[in-house]
Design a protein around this motif. Structure first.
Motif, mmCIF file in Angstrom:
data_model
loop_
_atom_site.group_PDB
_atom_site.id
_atom_site.type_symbol
_atom_site.label_atom_id
_atom_site.label_comp_id
_atom_site.label_asym_id
_atom_site.label_seq_id
_atom_site.Cartn_x
_atom_site.Cartn_y
_atom_site.Cartn_z
ATOM 1 N N ILE A 111 36.166 29.771 36.147
ATOM 2 C CA ILE A 111 37.062 28.653 36.465
ATOM 3 C C ILE A 111 38.102 29.079 37.501
ATOM 4 O O ILE A 111 38.360 28.365 38.480
ATOM 5 N N TRP A 112 38.678 30.249 37.301
ATOM 6 C CA TRP A 112 39.659 30.751 38.268
ATOM 7 C C TRP A 112 39.010 30.959 39.630
ATOM 8 O O TRP A 112 39.604 30.647 40.674
ATOM 9 N N HIS A 113 37.783 31.467 39.650
ATOM 10 C CA HIS A 113 37.092 31.673 40.927
ATOM 11 C C HIS A 113 36.810 30.339 41.607
ATOM 12 O O HIS A 113 36.930 30.223 42.838
ATOM 13 N N HIS A 114 36.456 29.332 40.821
ATOM 14 C CA HIS A 114 36.191 28.018 41.403
ATOM 15 C C HIS A 114 37.460 27.465 42.054
ATOM 16 O O HIS A 114 37.399 26.883 43.144
ATOM 17 N N ARG A 115 38.590 27.658 41.413
ATOM 18 C CA ARG A 115 39.838 27.193 42.022
ATOM 19 C C ARG A 115 40.092 27.920 43.338
ATOM 20 O O ARG A 115 40.540 27.312 44.320
ATOM 21 N N GLN A 116 39.788 29.202 43.367
ATOM 22 C CA GLN A 116 39.962 29.955 44.609
ATOM 23 C C GLN A 116 39.080 29.382 45.708
ATOM 24 O O GLN A 116 39.527 29.219 46.853
ATOM 25 N N VAL A 117 37.843 29.066 45.378
ATOM 26 C CA VAL A 117 36.917 28.497 46.371
ATOM 27 C C VAL A 117 37.456 27.167 46.898
ATOM 28 O O VAL A 117 37.434 26.905 48.109
ATOM 29 N N ILE A 118 37.953 26.324 45.992
ATOM 30 C CA ILE A 118 38.443 25.008 46.402
ATOM 31 C C ILE A 118 39.693 25.139 47.274
ATOM 32 O O ILE A 118 39.811 24.513 48.331
ATOM 33 N N SER A 138 24.957 26.442 51.079
ATOM 34 C CA SER A 138 25.220 26.012 49.712
ATOM 35 C C SER A 138 26.663 26.177 49.256
ATOM 36 O O SER A 138 26.966 26.000 48.087
ATOM 37 N N THR A 139 27.579 26.523 50.175
ATOM 38 C CA THR A 139 28.965 26.677 49.742
ATOM 39 C C THR A 139 29.900 25.922 50.665
ATOM 40 O O THR A 139 29.555 25.546 51.783
#
Length: 355
Positions: A111-118, A138-139
């Motif tokens: 979840i923390w990594h997803h926030r970083q990506v966003i 794909s990213t």
């Protein structure tokens, strides 16, 4: 709430065209995992849309359902990022959902990594036109090299400051619930460095000071202070290093048996290429204090200082003084690690003494 909300998604007519794909555990699974019916069925449908690489609103909704059932499912997070890009979704609402997910699952790395990506993708809009971005099939597009804060326009700098302010406040709220949350601290370091040499670096030291006033033994805060001080744009000037040494000394005087500030002080000196002997007088001044005299961190620091001096001077007196410090640790201050301190004492015999 409508009646439809009580119906599982796979029983709704809009999913009737999907043929679920069961998990293949082979002909004779030895110890099959006892999934719940809800999770097993949901994953059967997820495998089906993955096979066709479906890019639709219902596919995005399905990734949310899977993630809320299993927040650490990396493959689903990756597929969700693909869909967010393909469907050109509003990422501000995605941040709101991430906040809910972190509140529910504060220790989920994914979840923390997803926030970083966003946040990385959103910040890419701040980049000057001549600065390359990174993107794959794909990213989401990202500012892979970080944000060159000093090269931004005043309007862009203001936007960057606001973005950092929001993220640091979000992380601080998570740390209020658990001050040792490694994922929150790791993400905080990324935010600080990603947005470049802005004013938040100096503010970070002030934030950490408040944390240490609340809990001087917060080793995570000490670690973050070392990161902010050594990696930030303030620099390791003589003035800054001296100021930081003075700051740490006051913390040590309050709790001389607290390991964290001792480790921090030694780290700052080594990072700035200052000799440990610089704090010799300070360390020796603590010896008469009853609560400091039996601090293993005080005596181990003195051993390091005396060993440093012995190697530089190569005199019998300097080597003897270092050995006495090792004996003090082995026999009185830290006998539980006597074998280690006796080994350190033996290593001092390798110093060739000059006549």
């Amino acid at each position: 709430m409508s009646d439809q909300d009580d119906i599982p998604f796979y029983e709704k007519p809009e999913w009737a065209d999907i043929v679920p794909i069961p998990q293949d555990d082979g002909p004779n699974p030895l110890v099959p995992i006892a999934y719940t019916k809800e999770y097993s069925t949901t994953m059967d449908y997820f495998r089906a849309i993955c096979r066709t690489q479906e890019q639709s609103e219902r596919a995005l909704d399905l990734t949310k359902i899977v993630i809320e059932l299993s927040p650490s499912h990396y493959t689903v997070w990756h597929y969700r990022q693909t869909l967010l890009k393909a469907l050109n979704k509003d990422l501000s609402s995605e941040l709101d959902w991430i906040q809910y997910m972190i509140d529910e699952n504060p220790k989920s790395y994914q979840i923390w990594h997803h926030r970083q990506v966003i946040v990385d993708h959103i910040s890419a809009a701040l980049l000057p036109a001549d600065v390359p971005t990174s993107s794959t099939f794909s990213t989401l597009t990202t500012a892979s090299g970080g944000i060159p804060y000093n090269a931004l326009s005043e309007q862009q700098k203001e936007a960057a400051r606001e973005a950092v302010k929001v993220e640091l406040a979000f992380i601080a709220a998570a740390l209020e619930e658990d001050s040792k949350n490694y994922h929150a601290w790791s993400y905080r370091q990324w935010v600080l460095s990603h947005f470049g040499p802005g004013p938040w670096w100096a503010e970070e030291l002030e934030y950490i000071d408040k944390l240490l006033e609340t809990d001087i033994r917060n080793n995570s805060a000490w670690n973050q202070r070392f990161y902010a001080f050594t990696q930030g744009p303030l620099g390791l000037s003589q003035e800054n290093v001296e100021k930081e040494i003075k700051y740490t000394k006051t913390k040590i005087e309050r709790t001389p048996s607290n390991e964290s500030p001792w480790v921090y002080l030694g780290g700052v000196l080594r990072k700035a290429n200052h000799p440990m002997s610089e704090i010799k007088e300070f360390c020796e001044s603590l010896l008469p204090m009853p609560r400091a005299n039996f601090s293993p961190y005080l005596h181990s620091t003195l051993l390091e200082i005396y060993e440093e001096e012995a190697k530089a001077r190569r005199t019998i007196e300097s080597v003897t003084k270092a050995k006495e410090a090792a004996v003090m640790l082995a026999e009185k201050v830290d006998p539980i690690r006597a074998k280690y301190w006796n080994w350190r004492k033996g290593q001092l015999n390798n110093i060739s003494v000059e006549a």
